[in-house]
Design a protein around this motif. Structure first.
Motif, PDB file in Angstrom:
ATOM      1  N   PRO A  11      45.464  60.925  58.760  1.00 28.33           N
ATOM      2  CA  PRO A  11      44.629  59.849  58.268  1.00 28.33           C
ATOM      3  C   PRO A  11      45.260  58.955  57.642  1.00 28.33           C
ATOM      4  CG  PRO A  11      44.175  61.690  56.992  1.00 28.33           C
ATOM      5  CD  PRO A  11      45.147  62.343  58.150  1.00 28.33           C
ATOM      6  N   ARG A  12      45.214  57.596  57.727  1.00 29.90           N
ATOM      7  CA  ARG A  12      45.594  56.571  57.012  1.00 29.90           C
ATOM      8  C   ARG A  12      44.688  56.198  55.735  1.00 29.90           C
ATOM      9  NH1 ARG A  12      49.463  53.407  58.374  1.00 29.90           N
ATOM     10  NH2 ARG A  12      48.325  51.570  57.492  1.00 29.90           N
ATOM     11  N   VAL A  13      45.293  56.360  54.510  1.00 31.44           N
ATOM     12  CA  VAL A  13      44.272  56.148  53.238  1.00 31.44           C
ATOM     13  C   VAL A  13      44.921  54.805  52.394  1.00 31.44           C
ATOM     14  CG1 VAL A  13      43.575  57.394  51.299  1.00 31.44           C
ATOM     15  CG2 VAL A  13      43.920  58.621  53.270  1.00 31.44           C
ATOM     16  N   LEU A  14      44.058  54.373  52.051  1.00 42.43           N
ATOM     17  CA  LEU A  14      44.275  53.094  51.135  1.00 42.43           C
ATOM     18  C   LEU A  14      43.690  53.361  49.611  1.00 42.43           C
ATOM     19  CD1 LEU A  14      45.249  50.573  50.047  1.00 42.43           C
ATOM     20  CD2 LEU A  14      43.141  49.503  50.894  1.00 42.43           C
ATOM     21  N   VAL A  15      44.851  53.554  48.903  1.00 39.92           N
ATOM     22  CA  VAL A  15      44.490  53.963  47.483  1.00 39.92           C
ATOM     23  C   VAL A  15      44.676  52.627  46.822  1.00 39.92           C
ATOM     24  CG1 VAL A  15      45.231  55.299  45.310  1.00 39.92           C
ATOM     25  CG2 VAL A  15      45.224  56.380  47.588  1.00 39.92           C
ATOM     26  N   ALA A  16      43.644  52.441  45.880  1.00 45.05           N
ATOM     27  CA  ALA A  16      43.521  51.124  45.101  1.00 45.05           C
ATOM     28  C   ALA A  16      43.221  51.426  43.768  1.00 45.05           C
ATOM     29  CB  ALA A  16      42.493  49.877  45.657  1.00 45.05           C
ATOM     30  N   ASP A  17      44.100  51.356  42.737  1.00 45.00           N
ATOM     31  CA  ASP A  17      43.812  51.793  41.417  1.00 45.00           C
ATOM     32  C   ASP A  17      44.709  51.009  40.440  1.00 45.00           C
ATOM     33  OD1 ASP A  17      43.816  53.663  38.804  1.00 45.00           O
ATOM     34  OD2 ASP A  17      42.455  54.726  40.076  1.00 45.00           O
ATOM     35  N   ASP A  18      44.206  50.580  39.570  1.00 43.10           N
ATOM     36  CA  ASP A  18      45.077  49.988  38.214  1.00 43.10           C
ATOM     37  C   ASP A  18      45.847  50.662  37.618  1.00 43.10           C
ATOM     38  OD1 ASP A  18      42.580  50.105  37.166  1.00 43.10           O
ATOM     39  OD2 ASP A  18      43.001  48.563  35.676  1.00 43.10           O
ATOM     40  N   ASP A  19      45.332  51.900  37.293  1.00 47.75           N
ATOM     41  CA  ASP A  19      46.185  52.873  36.474  1.00 47.75           C
ATOM     42  C   ASP A  19      47.419  53.707  37.203  1.00 47.75           C
ATOM     43  OD1 ASP A  19      46.385  54.586  33.980  1.00 47.75           O
ATOM     44  OD2 ASP A  19      45.748  56.212  35.237  1.00 47.75           O
ATOM     45  N   PRO A  20      48.580  53.311  36.705  1.00 48.33           N
ATOM     46  CA  PRO A  20      49.798  53.719  37.192  1.00 48.33           C
ATOM     47  C   PRO A  20      49.669  55.336  37.366  1.00 48.33           C
ATOM     48  CG  PRO A  20      50.217  52.140  35.834  1.00 48.33           C
ATOM     49  CD  PRO A  20      48.715  52.483  35.523  1.00 48.33           C
ATOM     50  N   ALA A  21      49.274  56.078  36.324  1.00 46.88           N
ATOM     51  CA  ALA A  21      49.155  57.381  36.598  1.00 46.88           C
ATOM     52  C   ALA A  21      48.272  57.913  37.581  1.00 46.88           C
ATOM     53  CB  ALA A  21      49.164  58.206  34.987  1.00 46.88           C
ATOM     54  N   SER A  22      46.999  57.373  37.558  1.00 41.89           N
ATOM     55  CA  SER A  22      46.063  57.888  38.433  1.00 41.89           C
ATOM     56  C   SER A  22      46.623  57.484  39.733  1.00 41.89           C
ATOM     57  CB  SER A  22      44.793  57.356  38.165  1.00 41.89           C
ATOM     58  OG  SER A  22      44.193  57.755  36.995  1.00 41.89           O
ATOM     59  N   ARG A  23      47.247  56.404  40.081  1.00 37.75           N
ATOM     60  CA  ARG A  23      47.791  55.967  41.344  1.00 37.75           C
ATOM     61  C   ARG A  23      48.825  56.909  41.969  1.00 37.75           C
ATOM     62  NH1 ARG A  23      48.643  51.235  40.109  1.00 37.75           N
ATOM     63  NH2 ARG A  23      50.790  51.197  40.365  1.00 37.75           N
ATOM     64  N   ALA A  41      47.317  47.814  43.330  1.00 41.61           N
ATOM     65  CA  ALA A  41      46.743  47.981  41.730  1.00 41.61           C
ATOM     66  C   ALA A  41      45.884  46.976  41.480  1.00 41.61           C
ATOM     67  CB  ALA A  41      48.056  47.840  40.764  1.00 41.61           C
ATOM     68  N   ASP A  42      45.349  46.143  42.386  1.00 46.15           N
ATOM     69  CA  ASP A  42      44.220  45.275  42.195  1.00 46.15           C
ATOM     70  C   ASP A  42      43.227  45.184  43.230  1.00 46.15           C
ATOM     71  OD1 ASP A  42      44.670  42.644  43.578  1.00 46.15           O
ATOM     72  OD2 ASP A  42      46.563  43.075  42.700  1.00 46.15           O
ATOM     73  N   GLY A  43      41.973  44.692  42.965  1.00 42.03           N
ATOM     74  CA  GLY A  43      40.930  44.624  44.176  1.00 42.03           C
ATOM     75  C   GLY A  43      41.198  43.715  45.201  1.00 42.03           C
ATOM     76  N   MET A  44      41.640  42.429  44.665  1.00 42.29           N
ATOM     77  CA  MET A  44      42.060  41.507  45.689  1.00 42.29           C
ATOM     78  C   MET A  44      43.174  41.850  46.686  1.00 42.29           C
ATOM     79  SD  MET A  44      39.626  39.520  45.123  1.00 42.29           S
ATOM     80  CE  MET A  44      40.008  38.181  46.240  1.00 42.29           C
ATOM     81  N   GLN A  45      44.271  42.625  46.194  1.00 46.52           N
ATOM     82  CA  GLN A  45      45.164  43.023  46.966  1.00 46.52           C
ATOM     83  C   GLN A  45      44.502  44.086  48.032  1.00 46.52           C
ATOM     84  OE1 GLN A  45      48.646  44.540  45.343  1.00 46.52           O
ATOM     85  NE2 GLN A  45      49.877  45.061  47.423  1.00 46.52           N
ATOM     86  N   ALA A  46      43.828  44.887  47.706  1.00 50.12           N
ATOM     87  CA  ALA A  46      43.113  45.857  48.314  1.00 50.12           C
ATOM     88  C   ALA A  46      42.350  45.279  49.380  1.00 50.12           C
ATOM     89  CB  ALA A  46      42.114  46.911  47.234  1.00 50.12           C
ATOM     90  N   MET A  64      38.854  47.289  38.476  1.00 53.76           N
ATOM     91  CA  MET A  64      40.232  46.785  38.548  1.00 53.76           C
ATOM     92  C   MET A  64      40.419  45.292  38.508  1.00 53.76           C
ATOM     93  SD  MET A  64      41.431  48.700  42.401  1.00 53.76           S
ATOM     94  CE  MET A  64      40.035  48.335  43.468  1.00 53.76           C
ATOM     95  N   PRO A  65      41.580  44.786  38.275  1.00 49.27           N
ATOM     96  CA  PRO A  65      41.863  43.471  38.280  1.00 49.27           C
ATOM     97  C   PRO A  65      41.253  42.698  39.601  1.00 49.27           C
ATOM     98  CG  PRO A  65      43.686  44.649  37.101  1.00 49.27           C
ATOM     99  CD  PRO A  65      42.781  45.314  37.881  1.00 49.27           C
ATOM    100  N   GLY A  66      40.542  41.473  39.400  1.00 45.17           N
ATOM    101  CA  GLY A  66      40.239  40.661  40.474  1.00 45.17           C
ATOM    102  C   GLY A  66      38.943  40.965  41.112  1.00 45.17           C
ATOM    103  N   ALA A  67      38.605  42.178  41.541  1.00 49.88           N
ATOM    104  CA  ALA A  67      37.564  42.942  42.229  1.00 49.88           C
ATOM    105  C   ALA A  67      37.538  44.509  41.814  1.00 49.88           C
ATOM    106  CB  ALA A  67      37.442  42.677  43.651  1.00 49.88           C
ATOM    107  N   GLY A  68      36.255  45.351  41.678  1.00 51.00           N
ATOM    108  CA  GLY A  68      36.194  46.348  41.639  1.00 51.00           C
ATOM    109  C   GLY A  68      35.868  46.809  42.786  1.00 51.00           C
ATOM    110  N   ALA A  69      35.776  48.456  43.038  1.00 51.14           N
ATOM    111  CA  ALA A  69      35.320  49.025  44.231  1.00 51.14           C
ATOM    112  C   ALA A  69      34.181  48.342  44.888  1.00 51.14           C
ATOM    113  CB  ALA A  69      34.940  50.602  43.900  1.00 51.14           C
TER     114      ALA A  69
END
Length: 236
Positions: A11-23, A41-46, A64-69
């Motif tokens: 599967p191809r998964v996109l992980v969008a999370d602004d916290d480096p440790a969580s990501r 790391a941000d919603g707009m990039q996701a 996240m910066p820009g936009a949340g889930a």
């Protein structure tokens, strides 16, 4: 039996999370489970990535910066040109209560991931994807039903229900309200019978009927195939 790797590619998964440790943990854990992972790391990039690439699973942090889930998913679901417009979406957050979780599920997320989490929770999310779980899980059915005789009796009842539902799904004049009620009851039966793969397909069809009822024919056809596979497994 679980689907073979040849039948279902990683599967191809996109992980969008602004916290480096969580990501870092989420990406490493998903890769260890065999997924191909793209992260940001941000919603707009996701949103940009999900519009341009077809991901099987979107794992989106709520803040996240820009936009949340919620904002990312809402933009995707209303953009027919987005390649991940209908991808399975999971919301993640370290701050969740029951009301917030119900709200996210009502917005179209298939599940919610509470952080911090372990690899077992990531494995559960991947199992929601097509081919991620066996058609029949005897161990799960025995745990839910209590003994083999009860399990078999419940599966026979389920078989009759699925045979009737399979025929009805092929009719052009389906009653949408009645179908929604049938699907709701079917999810409960799946839990007792160890048919988690079918339960996941029920959830996907319910989501499509809720979001775009006039564009549900492909989802109904896919679900009808899952019903047929379950019937075949119950007959063996």
């Amino acid at each position: 039996m679980p689907a073979s790797p040849a039948a279902f590619p990683p599967p191809r998964v996109l992980v969008a999370d602004d916290d480096p440790a969580s990501r870092h943990f989420l990406c490493d854990g998903l890769r260890a489970l065999g997924a191909h992972v793209q992260d940001c790391a941000d919603g707009m990039q996701a949103l940009q990535l999900a519009r341009g690439e077809a991901f099987d699973l979107l794992l989106l942090d709520c803040r996240m910066p820009g936009a949340g889930a919620r904002e990312v998913l809402a933009a995707l679901r209303t953009d027919p040109a987005a390649r991940s417009a209908r991808s399975l979406a999971i919301a993640s957050s370290a701050e969740l209560d029951g009301a917030r979780e119900r709200e996210l599920l009502g917005c179209g997320f298939s599940d919610v991931l509470r952080k911090p989490c372990g690899v077992a929770e990531l494995q559960r999310l991947l199992a929601l994807l097509p081919g991620g779980m066996p058609v029949l899980d005897d161990a799960a059915a025995l745990r839910a039903s209590g003994d083999a005789a009860t399990m078999q009796a419940l599966r026979q009842l389920l078989r009759g229900e699925l045979a009737l539902l399979y025929q009805e799904l092929g009719m052009p004049d389906r009653d949408q309200a009645a179908l929604d009620d049938r699907l709701h009851r079917l999810r409960s039966s799946c839990g007792f019978c160890g048919t988690a793969a079918l339960a996941a397909e029920v959830a996907r069809l319910q989501q499509r009927l809720r979001e775009a009822p006039h564009e549900a024919l492909p989802a109904i056809a896919q679900f009808r195939g899952a019903v047929q596979a379950t019937l075949q497994a119950l007959d063996t």
